[in-house]
Write an enzyme that holds these catalytic residues in place. Structure first.
Site, short mmCIF file in Angstrom:
data_model
loop_
_atom_site.label_atom_id
_atom_site.label_comp_id
_atom_site.label_asym_id
_atom_site.label_seq_id
_atom_site.Cartn_x
_atom_site.Cartn_y
_atom_site.Cartn_z
CG ASP A 222 6.98 -15.98 32.56
OD1 ASP A 222 6.28 -16.95 32.61
OD2 ASP A 222 7.54 -15.55 31.26
NE ARG B 80 14.30 -19.10 24.40
CZ ARG B 80 14.19 -18.79 23.04
NH1 ARG B 80 14.23 -19.61 21.99
NH2 ARG B 80 13.69 -17.64 22.68
#
Ligand code: UDP
Ligand code: MN
Length: 315
Positions: free
Chosen positions: A163, A261
């Protein structure tokens, strides 16, 4: 004393004096030491003398520019590749970063990761695999495509899926693969109080050999939007006869850069239904059914930039 050496001594004729026997033993012992000496150029030993140990990540208020990071990393080859000088690296690790519109995080990560890996004396390359366009994010397809492209690019012995927002805080957490089992490297993340989120958590930073990836058929291609593709990956490990191994929670520590998000990656409740079907689907949904459009590969100073089109959201 080696096995071969003690076997030789047992076969010695009884007439041989104790002194002679000791001389023979000493000679074999010396030869054993000489044989154990690595050939030139010396292999990089498992524990690098350059390691700094625990080091909390404290990213500055704004990330350095790519040009600044480049200046600090003069030893890289074009494409973001590195080979330790003066010794033969034992591992060849490709770092694959799934990516879209997170440039600030990428700059923090590159600034952090290059010196971190160089202290570990690993032969490595960093690949940023970008999803083109504004469509729904599909991390599984992106990483499957990344795996195919990097293994086509060079002979990597370990692939680390990473990530963009995770910074490792202890360089004793080695960025290499276990020969037998997939490894979960991001065990303790600050956001979760440095504790494993749940036993089946297999997201963030994971390390797999090409063989392990083939065995479990990579990722599912069916997870559109945020959620559950990492739980699916956990299930695939077990279904293909392997288990997840983890370094110590004391060492496998990470800081996650805070974020909201992303647009185009909204939580998809349908992903829970897909997860119920892993047992049925994993053999036919994965690397062997992958479909994407390769758009470009560019060697930049700090990384190789691959852009792909994952296609339109299906479910
Ligand atoms: N990601 C990205 N752009 C996006 C969505 C996701 O680059 O628009 C990549 C990025 O590497 C990120 C990873 O996918 O770290 C996982 O997404 P996210 O960080 O939202 O998930 P989390 O694990 O924080 O819930
Ligand atoms: Mn994140």
């Amino acid at each position: 004393m080696t096995m071969a050496c003690s076997r030789r001594l047992r076969r010695l004729r009884p007439g041989l004096t104790l002194l002679a026997a000791l001389t023979v033993a000493a000679t074999f012992a010396l030869r054993g030491t000489l044989l154990a000496t690595p050939p030139s150029p010396a292999g990089c030993h498992a524990a690098s003398p350059l390691l700094a140990g625990p080091r909390p990540a404290r990213p500055p208020p704004s990330p350095p520019t790519l040009a600044e990071i480049e200046m600090r990393n003069g030893a890289l080859w074009s494409g973001g590749f590195y080979s330790p000088p003066g010794c033969q690296a034992r591992h060849r690790t490709a770092i694959v970063i799934p990516y879209r519109s997170r440039l600030a995080h990428l700059r923090y990560l590159l600034d952090h990761l290059h010196p971190f890996l160089q202290r570990q004396r690993i032969h490595y390359g960093i690949y940023v695999v970008e999803q083109w366009g504004q469509g729904t994010f599909n991390k599984g397809i992106l990483l499957n495509a990344g795996i195919v492209e990097v293994l086509r690019d060079a002979d990597w012995s370990c692939v680390i899926l990473h990530d963009v927002d995770l910074l490792a805080e202890d360089d004793r957490n080695t960025y290499t693969c276990d020969n037998y089992n997939p490894t979960h490297l991001s065990v303790a993340i600050d956001k979760f109080d440095y504790r494993l989120l749940y036993r089946e958590y297999f997201g963030g930073v994971v390390a797999l050999t090409p063989e392990q990836l083939r065995k479990m058929n990579g990722f599912s291609n069916q997870y559109w939007g945020w959620g559950r593709e990492d739980d699916d990956l956990w299930k695939r490990v077990g279904l293909s006869g392997m288990k997840v191994v983890r370094p110590s929670v004391k060492v496998a520590r990470y800081k996650m850069i805070k974020h909201e998000r992303d647009p185009g990656n909204e939580e998809n409740p349908h992903n829970f239904d897909v997860l119920k079907r892993t047992e049925l689907d994993w053999r036919s949904d994965g690397l062997n059914s992958l479909s994407y459009k390769f758009l470009s590969k560019e060697r930049k100073a700090l990384f190789t930039h691959i852009t792909i089109d994952v296609g339109e959201k299906q479910t």
